[in-house]
Design a protein around this motif. Sequence first.
Motif, PDB file in Angstrom:
ATOM      1  N   VAL A  31     -16.492 -10.226 -35.461  1.00 56.21           N
ATOM      2  CA  VAL A  31     -15.585 -11.028 -36.275  1.00 56.21           C
ATOM      3  C   VAL A  31     -14.339 -11.294 -35.427  1.00 56.21           C
ATOM      4  O   VAL A  31     -13.896 -10.407 -34.699  1.00 56.21           O
ATOM      5  CB  VAL A  31     -15.202 -10.334 -37.604  1.00 56.21           C
ATOM      6  CG1 VAL A  31     -16.359 -10.344 -38.572  1.00 56.21           C
ATOM      7  CG2 VAL A  31     -14.716  -8.916 -37.375  1.00 56.21           C
ATOM      8  N   ARG A  95     -18.919  -0.118 -38.973  1.00 57.22           N
ATOM      9  CA  ARG A  95     -18.551  -1.389 -39.600  1.00 57.22           C
ATOM     10  C   ARG A  95     -19.722  -2.348 -39.456  1.00 57.22           C
ATOM     11  O   ARG A  95     -20.460  -2.311 -38.467  1.00 57.22           O
ATOM     12  CB  ARG A  95     -17.275  -1.980 -38.992  1.00 57.22           C
ATOM     13  CG  ARG A  95     -17.385  -2.496 -37.589  1.00 57.22           C
ATOM     14  CD  ARG A  95     -16.092  -3.187 -37.152  1.00 57.22           C
ATOM     15  NE  ARG A  95     -14.969  -2.292 -37.169  1.00 57.22           N
ATOM     16  CZ  ARG A  95     -14.491  -1.659 -36.095  1.00 57.22           C
ATOM     17  NH1 ARG A  95     -15.068  -1.837 -34.918  1.00 57.22           N
ATOM     18  NH2 ARG A  95     -13.454  -0.857 -36.182  1.00 57.22           N
ATOM     19  N   LEU A  97     -21.187  -6.520 -40.514  1.00 51.48           N
ATOM     20  CA  LEU A  97     -20.984  -7.875 -41.016  1.00 51.48           C
ATOM     21  C   LEU A  97     -22.164  -8.242 -41.891  1.00 51.48           C
ATOM     22  O   LEU A  97     -23.316  -8.119 -41.474  1.00 51.48           O
ATOM     23  CB  LEU A  97     -20.861  -8.846 -39.845  1.00 51.48           C
ATOM     24  CG  LEU A  97     -20.591 -10.316 -40.186  1.00 51.48           C
ATOM     25  CD1 LEU A  97     -19.235 -10.464 -40.856  1.00 51.48           C
ATOM     26  CD2 LEU A  97     -20.668 -11.174 -38.924  1.00 51.48           C
ATOM     27  N   LEU A 103     -17.042  -8.166 -44.216  1.00 51.43           N
ATOM     28  CA  LEU A 103     -16.909  -7.133 -43.198  1.00 51.43           C
ATOM     29  C   LEU A 103     -16.632  -5.814 -43.922  1.00 51.43           C
ATOM     30  O   LEU A 103     -15.597  -5.656 -44.572  1.00 51.43           O
ATOM     31  CB  LEU A 103     -15.767  -7.439 -42.233  1.00 51.43           C
ATOM     32  CG  LEU A 103     -15.543  -6.392 -41.133  1.00 51.43           C
ATOM     33  CD1 LEU A 103     -16.754  -6.323 -40.203  1.00 51.43           C
ATOM     34  CD2 LEU A 103     -14.273  -6.702 -40.344  1.00 51.43           C
TER      35      LEU A 103
END
Length: 275
Positions: A31, A95, A97, A103
């Motif tokens: 991102v 993390r 996406l 996110l």
Amino acid sequence: MKTLNTLLLVLVFQSFLLSTALAQNSKTAMVPLPSVDDFSRGEDGWSFGLGLGVEYETAYEGSDEFGVEIQPAGAVQWRSGDNVFFFAGEALGWRGLRAENWLVEAVIGFDEGREENDSDDGRLDGLGNIEEGFEFVLQARRALAADWRYWLVGRAVVTENGNLGLFGVGRRFGDKNDGSGHEINAVVVFHDSEFANTGFGITAEQSAASGLNETSLSGGLRSFGLDYNYRHIVNDSWQIFAEALYEHFSSDVRNSPIARSNYEAEIGIGFIYVF
């Protein structure tokens, strides 16, 4: 004519491959947010960044004293598609996406705690130490545009000494998709009574030892805040970052004798070398 048509098809195909390669190279970060470390250069596997940051910040929450602190920066990361697992400092996290506009991040780390000697002026004398403890952070950002120009953010922090919640909106500045540029978030923060009293409450025993008035806080609004992030990617190996934070406390927090200031602030700058 047949040769010409073949040549045109070859040129179109090469143009398509070139445009695809450029598109892939232009989106090296999962991102394009300056606040999100991504050392993968768009590739799966291990990546590693190491650096230092210099921070000028309040000595503790509610303090009117400031100091300079040097902190390590960077992380060890492992990327697989739209998932990144990382170890940064004392935090271990993931993390991911999802659907190109969500996110999500989950982190296990440590709450720094507080020591009496955090105040050079003796403002915390008699209050005892707040020990460092585990905390679990779950955060989600929802993009409001395909290029992550705007987003909503929510964060829940669960600690051994209570819980905290954050809600806000963000804005990204800059046209690159590699994670460089500027970013700003405006947030509102809430805490429960246990979290509030851990940082700003004063028990009868602490009152007797410190001379400060006994204070008990209820849960609810904690603060309004702004945070700013900047990242400049010098080349494949070097990155420069900067960050600033301002948190303005609610009247309930400001009424605590521990809150010598109406706000908490921090500014920092540093560099990271990506291996």
